[in-house]
Design an enzyme around this catalytic site. Structure first.
Site, PDB file in Angstrom:
ATOM      1  N   ASP A   1       0.818  -1.210   0.000  1.00 25.92           N
ATOM      2  CA  ASP A   1       0.000   0.000   0.000  1.00 25.92           C
ATOM      3  C   ASP A   1       0.857   1.268   0.000  1.00 25.92           C
ATOM      4  O   ASP A   1       0.342   2.375  -0.149  1.00 25.92           O
ATOM      5  CB  ASP A   1      -0.979   0.007   1.171  1.00 25.92           C
ATOM      6  CG  ASP A   1      -0.306   0.056   2.535  1.00 25.92           C
ATOM      7  OD1 ASP A   1       0.934  -0.040   2.604  1.00 25.92           O
ATOM      8  OD2 ASP A   1      -1.030   0.187   3.548  1.00 25.92           O
TER       9      ASP A   1
ATOM     10  N   ASP B   1      -1.349  -6.130  -0.403  1.00 28.11           N
ATOM     11  CA  ASP B   1      -1.403  -5.414   0.863  1.00 28.11           C
ATOM     12  C   ASP B   1      -2.798  -4.824   1.048  1.00 28.11           C
ATOM     13  O   ASP B   1      -3.230  -3.971   0.267  1.00 28.11           O
ATOM     14  CB  ASP B   1      -0.361  -4.301   0.838  1.00 28.11           C
ATOM     15  CG  ASP B   1       0.154  -3.949   2.217  1.00 28.11           C
ATOM     16  OD1 ASP B   1      -0.340  -4.516   3.202  1.00 28.11           O
ATOM     17  OD2 ASP B   1       1.061  -3.101   2.302  1.00 28.11           O
TER      18      ASP B   1
ATOM     19  N   LYS C   1      -1.650  -9.313   2.904  1.00 27.12           N
ATOM     20  CA  LYS C   1      -0.952  -8.847   4.107  1.00 27.12           C
ATOM     21  C   LYS C   1      -1.833  -7.817   4.806  1.00 27.12           C
ATOM     22  O   LYS C   1      -2.471  -6.999   4.143  1.00 27.12           O
ATOM     23  CB  LYS C   1       0.392  -8.210   3.765  1.00 27.12           C
ATOM     24  CG  LYS C   1       1.180  -7.739   5.006  1.00 27.12           C
ATOM     25  CD  LYS C   1       2.525  -7.150   4.644  1.00 27.12           C
ATOM     26  CE  LYS C   1       2.420  -5.735   4.137  1.00 27.12           C
ATOM     27  NZ  LYS C   1       1.952  -4.780   5.198  1.00 27.12           N
TER      28      LYS C   1
ATOM     29  N   GLU D   1      -2.021  -5.301   8.642  1.00 27.96           N
ATOM     30  CA  GLU D   1      -1.273  -4.775   9.773  1.00 27.96           C
ATOM     31  C   GLU D   1      -2.012  -5.014  11.083  1.00 27.96           C
ATOM     32  O   GLU D   1      -3.241  -5.079  11.116  1.00 27.96           O
ATOM     33  CB  GLU D   1      -1.049  -3.263   9.606  1.00 27.96           C
ATOM     34  CG  GLU D   1      -0.229  -2.884   8.388  1.00 27.96           C
ATOM     35  CD  GLU D   1      -0.047  -1.381   8.238  1.00 27.96           C
ATOM     36  OE1 GLU D   1       0.585  -0.961   7.257  1.00 27.96           O
ATOM     37  OE2 GLU D   1      -0.541  -0.628   9.116  1.00 27.96           O
TER      38      GLU D   1
ATOM     39  N   GLU E   1       8.718  -4.486  11.156  1.00 29.80           N
ATOM     40  CA  GLU E   1       9.239  -3.226  10.618  1.00 29.80           C
ATOM     41  C   GLU E   1       9.695  -2.287  11.722  1.00 29.80           C
ATOM     42  O   GLU E   1       8.955  -2.012  12.664  1.00 29.80           O
ATOM     43  CB  GLU E   1       8.187  -2.525   9.756  1.00 29.80           C
ATOM     44  CG  GLU E   1       8.690  -1.228   9.153  1.00 29.80           C
ATOM     45  CD  GLU E   1       7.760  -0.620   8.125  1.00 29.80           C
ATOM     46  OE1 GLU E   1       8.064   0.485   7.621  1.00 29.80           O
ATOM     47  OE2 GLU E   1       6.720  -1.248   7.813  1.00 29.80           O
TER      48      GLU E   1
END
Length: 292
Positions: free
Chosen positions: A57, A96, A126, A128, A195
């Protein structure tokens, strides 16, 4: 403008799958991951032998020019996902999930994850977040869709985090990251991006969970590494994160090429004879007869 026929790329490599990830972790072989947002970049990454490609993204910033990742939509993500899917055949393709495509409800999360496979040509998605995303991960994997998790600096939470800041730098924050990683693994995630977290913490988490970790700004102790291709190539000049190693400076190369083109056209050095289509003298004479 001339037109050319673009042939679909074919790869001689064996298709990378989630099983490939597990096997690489078991053998201690690093996983290599890069981002792509278009057909030619995906072709090049495939040819290089990279394991997965992430249609991230971050295209919101490095391709579409937004200030952060929040404005990019599902339709924009799918548009770029389809281009990547046409260009890369061997890598595992990961879409994403953009902001608000999975946070509102588990039903939304499953529906939008399915769109990445049905409409975007992706192999996995994916998303978050940690424990707060466990139900979504369970539901998406329950629908047969592989899920990659993402912990630490999560760009979609940039306002909540107070900016693009490293995470897990205190004992309590590190403990919570470890717990979130374990929760995501138990919920069915096949791998996990870490990350901007301390290297020793990322290595510890990598050893404590059974699924592979992919680091970005998290040291060498992860099971693999990922970079944003535009950062790696020096194509995005607004800022360069500390953890990026630039392997090229294509922005500088582009500036030089555009300036040279401008100068050549301005001084009529381009196009030269070798760039020009000509008519034979006989046809030119016949042309003049036709127009008189």
């Amino acid at each position: 403008m001339s037109t050319t026929t673009i042939a679909t790329t074919t790869s001689t490599r064996k298709k990378v799958t989630t099983l490939t990830f597990r096997q690489k972790k078991e053998r201690g072989e690093p996983i290599t991951m890069l981002t792509a947002y278009d057909y030619p970049t995906a072709m090049s990454i495939d040819k290089a032998g990279i394991d997965p490609i992430l249609v991230g993204d971050l295209l919101a910033m490095v391709v579409l020019g937004y200030e952060n990742t929040l404005p990019v939509t599902m339709d924009e993500m799918l548009h770029h996902a389809r281009a990547v899917a046409r260009g890369a055949k061997a890598p595992l393709l990961v879409g994403d999930m953009p902001f608000m495509s999975y946070q509102v409800s588990v039903e939304d999360a499953v529906r939008n994850a399915g769109r990445f496979l049905q409409q975007g040509g992706m192999d996995a998605v994916k998303l978050e977040g940690g424990r707060e995303r466990a139900d979504a991960v369970r539901a998406i994997t329950g629908a047969g869709i592989p899920v990659m998790g993402h912990l630490g600096l999560t760009p979609q939470s940039v306002h909540q985090l107070g900016g693009f800041r490293a995470q897990g730098k205190t004992a309590s924050a590190g403990k919570r990251l470890l717990e979130d990683a374990q929760i995501l693994a138990e919920a069915g995630a096949f791998s996990l991006v870490l990350e901007s977290v301390p290297a020793r913490l990322a290595e510890y988490i990598s050893k404590q969970i059974s699924i592979p970790t992919i680091g970005i700004g998290a040291g060498t102790g992860c099971d693999g590494q990922v970079l944003v291709t535009h950062d790696l190539l020096g194509l995005f000049e607004r800022f360069t994160p500390k953890f990026v190693r630039q392997y090229a400076n294509l922005h500088e190369t582009m500036d030089k090429a555009f300036t040279e083109y401008l100068n050549d056209v301005s001084t009529r050095q381009f196009p030269a004879a070798e760039h020009t289509v000509e008519m034979s003298d006989e046809e030119w004479a016949a042309f003049h007869k036709e127009v008189k």
